[in-house]
Design a protein around this motif. Sequence first.
Motif, PDB file in Angstrom:
ATOM      1  N   UNK C 172      40.542  67.287   8.102  1.00 30.66           N
ATOM      2  CA  UNK C 172      40.374  66.601   6.819  1.00 30.66           C
ATOM      3  C   UNK C 172      39.123  65.771   6.681  1.00 30.66           C
ATOM      4  N   UNK C 173      38.053  66.152   7.349  1.00 32.77           N
ATOM      5  CA  UNK C 173      36.853  65.319   7.273  1.00 32.77           C
ATOM      6  C   UNK C 173      35.896  65.790   6.189  1.00 32.77           C
ATOM      7  N   UNK C 174      36.072  66.976   5.702  1.00 30.34           N
ATOM      8  CA  UNK C 174      35.029  67.548   4.860  1.00 30.34           C
ATOM      9  C   UNK C 174      35.656  68.511   3.860  1.00 30.34           C
ATOM     10  N   UNK C 175      35.209  68.479   2.641  1.00 33.48           N
ATOM     11  CA  UNK C 175      35.603  69.448   1.607  1.00 33.48           C
ATOM     12  C   UNK C 175      37.030  69.939   1.767  1.00 33.48           C
ATOM     13  N   UNK C 176      37.972  69.045   1.714  1.00 34.35           N
ATOM     14  CA  UNK C 176      39.356  69.462   1.948  1.00 34.35           C
ATOM     15  C   UNK C 176      39.797  70.565   0.996  1.00 34.35           C
ATOM     16  N   UNK C 177      39.356  70.477  -0.269  1.00 32.06           N
ATOM     17  CA  UNK C 177      39.794  71.475  -1.250  1.00 32.06           C
ATOM     18  C   UNK C 177      39.313  72.870  -0.861  1.00 32.06           C
ATOM     19  N   UNK C 181      41.787  75.835  -0.031  1.00 32.42           N
ATOM     20  CA  UNK C 181      41.708  77.079  -0.796  1.00 32.42           C
ATOM     21  C   UNK C 181      41.580  78.270   0.148  1.00 32.42           C
TER      22      UNK C 181
ATOM     23  N   UNK D   1      35.816  62.532  -1.880  1.00 31.03           N
ATOM     24  CA  UNK D   1      36.289  63.777  -1.284  1.00 31.03           C
ATOM     25  C   UNK D   1      37.055  63.515   0.006  1.00 31.03           C
ATOM     26  N   UNK D   2      36.615  62.472   0.746  1.00 36.01           N
ATOM     27  CA  UNK D   2      37.263  62.213   2.034  1.00 36.01           C
ATOM     28  C   UNK D   2      38.472  61.308   1.839  1.00 36.01           C
ATOM     29  N   UNK D   3      39.613  61.893   1.935  1.00 33.55           N
ATOM     30  CA  UNK D   3      40.824  61.100   1.748  1.00 33.55           C
ATOM     31  C   UNK D   3      41.161  60.410   3.061  1.00 33.55           C
ATOM     32  N   UNK D   7      46.827  64.002   4.878  1.00 32.10           N
ATOM     33  CA  UNK D   7      47.813  64.862   4.221  1.00 32.10           C
ATOM     34  C   UNK D   7      47.826  64.693   2.704  1.00 32.10           C
ATOM     35  N   UNK D   8      47.070  63.721   2.218  1.00 34.02           N
ATOM     36  CA  UNK D   8      47.018  63.545   0.777  1.00 34.02           C
ATOM     37  C   UNK D   8      46.110  64.602   0.162  1.00 34.02           C
ATOM     38  N   UNK D   9      46.597  65.305  -0.856  1.00 30.97           N
ATOM     39  CA  UNK D   9      45.757  66.349  -1.454  1.00 30.97           C
ATOM     40  C   UNK D   9      44.590  65.722  -2.195  1.00 30.97           C
ATOM     41  N   UNK D  10      43.395  66.247  -1.968  1.00 29.85           N
ATOM     42  CA  UNK D  10      42.233  65.722  -2.653  1.00 29.85           C
ATOM     43  C   UNK D  10      41.882  66.602  -3.843  1.00 29.85           C
ATOM     44  N   UNK D  11      42.674  67.607  -4.067  1.00 28.95           N
ATOM     45  CA  UNK D  11      42.381  68.572  -5.125  1.00 28.95           C
ATOM     46  C   UNK D  11      43.728  68.980  -5.683  1.00 28.95           C
ATOM     47  N   UNK D  16      43.984  74.995  -6.765  1.00 27.46           N
ATOM     48  CA  UNK D  16      43.690  75.775  -5.566  1.00 27.46           C
ATOM     49  C   UNK D  16      44.486  77.066  -5.557  1.00 27.46           C
TER      50      UNK D  16
END
Lengths: 170, 230, 448, 89
Positions: C172-177, C181, D1-3, D7-11, D16
């Motif tokens: 979870x450090x980068x571009x999570x979306x 996806x 962008x960095x949550x 586990x929290x959705x950032x999008x 998606x």
Amino acid sequence: MRRLASGMAVVAVMAAAGSAGCAREVLQPVAFNHRLHADNNVPCLTCHPTAATGQGATLPAVSVCRRCHEDVLYEAPEEAKIRLAAESGHALGWVPVFALRPYVYFSHRRHVTLGKVACAACHGDVERRSTPFRMAAGPFSGIRGMGACLRCHDESHSPYAGVDCVDCHR
Amino acid sequence: MARWGMVIDLDRCTGCGACVAACKVENNVQVVSPAEGERGRRMHWLRLLVEARGEYPHVEVRIAPNLCMMCENPPCTKVCPVHATYRGEDGLVGQIYPRCIGCRYCMAACPYSVKAFNWGSPEWPEALLSTLNPDVSMRPKGVVEKCTFCYHRLQLGREKARAEGRPLRESDYQPACVHSCPADAMTFGDLDDALSPAAQLSRSTRATRALEHLGTEPRVFYLEKRDAPL
Amino acid sequence: MRRFEPDSTRDETLFRPIEQTGARFYLTVSVLVAIILFALVMYTRQVVLGLRVTGMMQPVTWGFYIVNFVFFIGISHAGTLISAILRLTQAEWRRPITRMAEVITAIVLAIGALHPILDLGRPDRVMNVFLFGRLQSPLLWDVTSISAYFAASTVYLFLPLIPDIALIRERGKKHRWLYTFMSWGWQGTPEQWKVLTRAINIMMIVVVPIAVSVHTVISYIFAMTLQSGWHSTIFGPYFVVGAIFSGIAALFVAMIAFRSAFRLQAYLKLVHFQQLAKLLLAMSILWTYFTFGEYLTGYYGGEPEEMKTLLYKVAGRYAPLFWTMVVCNFVVPVVLLSSRRLRTIPGILVSSITVLIGMWLERLIIVVPSLENPRMPFPGRIYIPSLTEISLFTGALALFALGFVLFSKFFPIVSVWEVQEGRALGKEETVERVESYLPDDEVSHAGA
Amino acid sequence: MRAPDPHAPSWHPRGIRVLQILSIVLMWAFLGGVVAWMVNVVQLSLSLGDALTVSVGISLVVIPVYTLVAGVLTYVFFGLQRGRRDPES
């Protein structure tokens, strides 16, 4: 050898799309009324005589118009333009609306004189047109692409209606 | 349908180059600048093949006009990816410029090296513009072109014959190179018509075809020199 | 089925290049982009002025573009083919290598497929291939085969990437979306593993014949013509062998570059290089055998036009290039790789680079001399590439490097889960497998 | 962008999801393009009398290969969805 049906259709569609985008609206020098002339029993070949004898059906020069319009026939401003042009010695400057692309060979003589094809078969109902053409020559403007040629050339079984690519693209 | 073909008598050919010039003028073949020419971009639909055979002192120089052989089994049409070069109804190999994508595969496949490529846009000097033949298109840059046996002349001949209500005669259709040959070395006609001079010459014992062993079945015949060493 | 859980907190080294961006990255990217931009300018100029800006002419109508096309597509075989073979043969040492091999394929294939378009006189009409295509032409075989290979190898690259993408997502450090996806809902459940393993197994079998077909049909572009030096029946397998050969060499260069740039010494050990080097050596010998066969039959037949081209290559104008090729492709790799003492990483790097040069020369020696010696005499011309062609070549190389660098910025260049799987299960499985090879002892045999 | 919470959705998860489905649809659109291309090419060779057998033969190889690749991808996509621990998230 039978011809390219589907591929041609694709090209025709693309050409139609292209011409819609490319053709520009223009103003003809004289608001020529084809219908009026046709109704007065002036056949196409009177003003476009090379259609019967040559490769292209040329646009008439002022001198051609002057054969009938030497004197004032109507008190119409459009007719006056012809006299004006003749006196000043300038060309009328018709804007061609049926233009072939440089890579297509089409002989009017071959179609009109030898093949007895009516002008309207390709040019549409020009005789019933009372307003001048407004669209300048874009890709395939006026003529509806190669599909229009193939409509005759595919179905007519005349030995002269060749469908060899090099007949037109040479 | 006539099987158009050509017979070139190497005994009569003087190598004057009239056919080369006639071809260039007739078919609007691009003229390139001397610098481009030096770089190998000269364009010819018909060129003179000069070949020295044998070793000194027994050298024989062979000069032969080299043009599209109009193969019955052309290697170039097989490889074209887009139907731009194909064998037409007259059995002549056509090249359709508006279709050609310029991949030059046909040039690589042609064993006779007779196809030419438009390396750049044609540039015509003002003085030459009026000499262009209106019956033949000017090819844009990036397409392959080649000899057509002056196909436009065949069409004009057919049109003339039809207007006069008679069948096409051999005299109606002669390619420009044949027409211009001052030595009468080139004969053109229907190879299937036993009476035509071209057909008769093509059956001569002197008649050979270039690279016959490849099975391309060219329609251009060469009459070897009578005194040619075997 | 035995399963293991990949651990996103282990193997920090493999994740570091993705999550930390240094000045070196920006420097590399900007240099590469500059080279590519220059190539782009030169190409635009070519489109405007026509192909006269190249060194091509009559009768040498194909030059660098086609040579590079064959060369790049050849390298693409590294990839998927090797990775698939290593997976198929369950070579345990494959684990840190396969990803890189697959990436090479995907990137280089796209670049290679671009080259015929660079070569076109009328690139604006490229759609004609689809509108009016003619499957009789070997060029269309290429279009179909290469696009199938591209589709299959991209899928084959993507599938084993899914668990790794999920690992990055978990970190979870980068571009999570992006990673959410791309991981397609991967959670590492047993059912998901089953599906993924089965899919990878199918793809690794499918991709081998497609890869073989690609280079076979590329050779057919030449072999189907009647030209001397091209019209040869062994061209199909000859090109495939050459392709795998140059592919392994390219893979080595990439491995060594990333090993030092990303400090992967712990993952890419000498033993990995030495195992793969044996494959390179084998391909070198196989390539030499094919070359020998190809030239001997031409020479022995002695057909005049064939001989003209052949002598032009081995004793004429192309002789220096020809013998350099032999040295690069045969002498250097055989000397450096057959001795255990020289089979070190520098030795492997040197032989890989010479093989790449040699294989590029091989493509050149196949394409150009045949065209310089047409069957009908043509005033002698020598093909010399112009600046345009050279800059587009360097541009293509830069594009390849850029693609690789960018990929490594987003995804692990060494397959994390496969390495971890090897650690967790590999030893056990190998022991089991080896045991299954061994003859059953008398007692258990009697018992069964 | 960095949550802060991994586990929290950032999008938006639905966005998606749509993207994922789109990617698989894209593969099938690609396959559709290939099939259309092959059909066009075979039709052309039929109308031109130009090496029909070769064209049909090649298209009979090409189309199944693409279908297989698209099929594998789709199988993985739906397999992964079915194999999730929490199918609704």
